[in-house]
Motif scaffolding. Sequence first.
Motif, mmCIF file in Angstrom:
data_model
loop_
_atom_site.group_PDB
_atom_site.id
_atom_site.type_symbol
_atom_site.label_atom_id
_atom_site.label_comp_id
_atom_site.label_asym_id
_atom_site.label_seq_id
_atom_site.Cartn_x
_atom_site.Cartn_y
_atom_site.Cartn_z
ATOM 1 N N ALA A 7 0.723 -1.103 -0.249
ATOM 2 C CA ALA A 7 0.058 -0.208 0.076
ATOM 3 C C ALA A 7 1.194 1.292 -0.218
ATOM 4 O O ALA A 7 0.042 2.242 -0.557
ATOM 5 C CB ALA A 7 -1.273 -0.053 1.244
ATOM 6 N N THR A 8 2.174 0.931 0.146
ATOM 7 C CA THR A 8 3.210 2.502 0.287
ATOM 8 C C THR A 8 3.890 2.582 -0.728
ATOM 9 O O THR A 8 4.283 3.059 -0.880
ATOM 10 C CB THR A 8 4.592 2.438 1.412
ATOM 11 O OG1 THR A 8 4.611 1.153 1.423
ATOM 12 C CG2 THR A 8 3.096 1.969 2.413
ATOM 13 N N GLY A 9 3.755 1.797 -1.226
ATOM 14 C CA GLY A 9 4.296 2.086 -3.403
ATOM 15 C C GLY A 9 3.394 2.610 -3.785
ATOM 16 O O GLY A 9 2.459 3.465 -3.228
ATOM 17 N N ALA A 28 -5.000 -1.467 4.895
ATOM 18 C CA ALA A 28 -3.816 -1.829 3.906
ATOM 19 C C ALA A 28 -2.944 -2.590 4.803
ATOM 20 O O ALA A 28 -2.614 -1.852 6.409
ATOM 21 C CB ALA A 28 -3.226 -0.045 3.704
ATOM 22 N N LEU A 29 -1.786 -3.355 4.535
ATOM 23 C CA LEU A 29 -0.552 -4.507 5.058
ATOM 24 C C LEU A 29 0.220 -3.188 4.433
ATOM 25 O O LEU A 29 0.902 -3.318 3.509
ATOM 26 C CB LEU A 29 -0.725 -5.551 4.092
ATOM 27 C CG LEU A 29 0.292 -5.966 5.252
ATOM 28 C CD1 LEU A 29 0.160 -6.144 6.763
ATOM 29 C CD2 LEU A 29 0.342 -7.734 4.666
ATOM 30 N N ALA A 30 1.176 -3.087 5.064
ATOM 31 C CA ALA A 30 2.761 -1.991 4.983
ATOM 32 C C ALA A 30 3.304 -2.406 6.273
ATOM 33 O O ALA A 30 3.218 -2.887 7.196
ATOM 34 C CB ALA A 30 2.426 -0.580 5.290
ATOM 35 N N ARG A 35 4.312 5.428 6.402
ATOM 36 C CA ARG A 35 5.255 5.931 5.455
ATOM 37 C C ARG A 35 3.352 6.136 5.112
ATOM 38 O O ARG A 35 3.595 7.297 3.181
ATOM 39 C CB ARG A 35 5.918 4.760 4.771
ATOM 40 C CG ARG A 35 6.890 4.992 4.872
ATOM 41 C CD ARG A 35 7.666 3.945 4.166
ATOM 42 N NE ARG A 35 8.115 4.022 3.135
ATOM 43 C CZ ARG A 35 8.732 3.657 1.694
ATOM 44 N NH1 ARG A 35 8.965 1.788 2.212
ATOM 45 N NH2 ARG A 35 8.550 4.051 0.420
ATOM 46 N N LEU A 36 2.133 5.662 4.864
ATOM 47 C CA LEU A 36 1.245 5.534 4.000
ATOM 48 C C LEU A 36 0.573 7.255 4.421
ATOM 49 O O LEU A 36 0.305 7.899 2.849
ATOM 50 C CB LEU A 36 0.284 5.115 4.343
ATOM 51 C CG LEU A 36 -1.253 4.838 3.408
ATOM 52 C CD1 LEU A 36 -1.188 4.408 2.010
ATOM 53 C CD2 LEU A 36 -2.086 3.730 3.687
ATOM 54 N N VAL A 66 -8.880 -9.593 -1.753
ATOM 55 C CA VAL A 66 -7.256 -9.099 -1.549
ATOM 56 C C VAL A 66 -6.512 -8.204 -3.016
ATOM 57 O O VAL A 66 -6.586 -9.187 -4.744
ATOM 58 C CB VAL A 66 -6.155 -10.457 -1.102
ATOM 59 C CG1 VAL A 66 -4.750 -10.004 -1.097
ATOM 60 C CG2 VAL A 66 -6.441 -10.687 0.032
ATOM 61 N N LEU A 67 -6.239 -7.168 -3.178
ATOM 62 C CA LEU A 67 -5.214 -6.271 -4.575
ATOM 63 C C LEU A 67 -3.148 -6.365 -3.694
ATOM 64 O O LEU A 67 -3.334 -5.652 -3.016
ATOM 65 C CB LEU A 67 -5.667 -5.235 -4.479
ATOM 66 C CG LEU A 67 -7.302 -5.455 -5.207
ATOM 67 C CD1 LEU A 67 -8.404 -5.117 -3.771
ATOM 68 C CD2 LEU A 67 -7.732 -4.290 -6.308
ATOM 69 N N SER A 68 -3.051 -6.790 -4.444
ATOM 70 C CA SER A 68 -1.359 -6.637 -4.183
ATOM 71 C C SER A 68 -1.102 -6.122 -5.310
ATOM 72 O O SER A 68 -0.908 -6.218 -6.206
ATOM 73 C CB SER A 68 -0.992 -8.367 -4.539
ATOM 74 O OG SER A 68 0.358 -7.896 -4.137
ATOM 75 N N ALA A 69 -0.433 -4.974 -4.783
ATOM 76 C CA ALA A 69 0.550 -3.637 -5.338
ATOM 77 C C ALA A 69 2.452 -4.390 -4.851
ATOM 78 O O ALA A 69 3.214 -3.477 -5.378
ATOM 79 C CB ALA A 69 0.312 -2.722 -5.738
ATOM 80 N N LEU A 70 2.566 -5.717 -4.538
ATOM 81 C CA LEU A 70 3.853 -5.576 -4.058
ATOM 82 C C LEU A 70 4.695 -5.347 -4.737
ATOM 83 O O LEU A 70 4.229 -6.165 -5.996
ATOM 84 C CB LEU A 70 3.456 -6.912 -3.646
ATOM 85 C CG LEU A 70 4.969 -7.743 -2.928
ATOM 86 C CD1 LEU A 70 4.783 -6.904 -1.453
ATOM 87 C CD2 LEU A 70 4.860 -9.114 -2.147
ATOM 88 N N GLY A 71 6.088 -5.055 -4.257
ATOM 89 C CA GLY A 71 7.279 -4.665 -4.910
ATOM 90 C C GLY A 71 8.277 -4.335 -3.889
ATOM 91 O O GLY A 71 8.639 -4.224 -2.626
#
Length: 209
Positions: A7-9, A28-30, A35-36, A66-71
């Motif tokens: 969520a912070t990306g 939001a998992l961070a 940082r959010l 679940v939505l993932s924007a993991l990076g």
Amino acid sequence: RLLIVGATGGTGRQLVAQALERGHQVTALARKPARLKLQHERLRVVGGNVLDYASVERAVRGQDAVLSALGHKRWFYPNRILSDGTRNLLRAMEALGVRRFVCESSLGVGDSRGRLGLYFTLFVIPFILPLYYWDKSRQERLIRASPLDWTIVRPGVLTNGPKRGVYRHGPRVGNWIWTVRVSRADVAGFMLSQLTDDTYLRSAPGLSW
């Protein structure tokens, strides 16, 4: 009730903001929640690490999707952050009965190899980001093997441009010669739209302007 991972990306922040605009209840998992820097009555920010299964399970519990924007930016040495983190997400979702999963990946992975244009295909991916793209490939294989209702979204090169709301999507998106691009804002909008659209259920559409 949506859980947003990463969520912070850049894309993650757009997912959170646009999900709230659409009226969703958002978790939001961070790894570093501070940082959010966003507060909303329908937003819950929880600290956790996708590599820690216990924290992932706590975040997944009670969600509808679940939505993932993991990076990450650890591009230059071998790691499995994307694949191991996604493995924990899939495991928790299966255990808790949460079925809908939408994950951001990239053009150039899997059967979209070559569709980011010559510059990325012949230089950036093999010489600068090979380790990152190998892990993206592992991540996609894990998702494809899952019994969940998944969609993998493969955007072109990401920009911080505005949301246009008009873009190309589907299995033939991309170009063999020149680089295609799309804004993180449009990627987030497209990902959220998949929650109510089964067109790309268990498939991996490309996305670009």
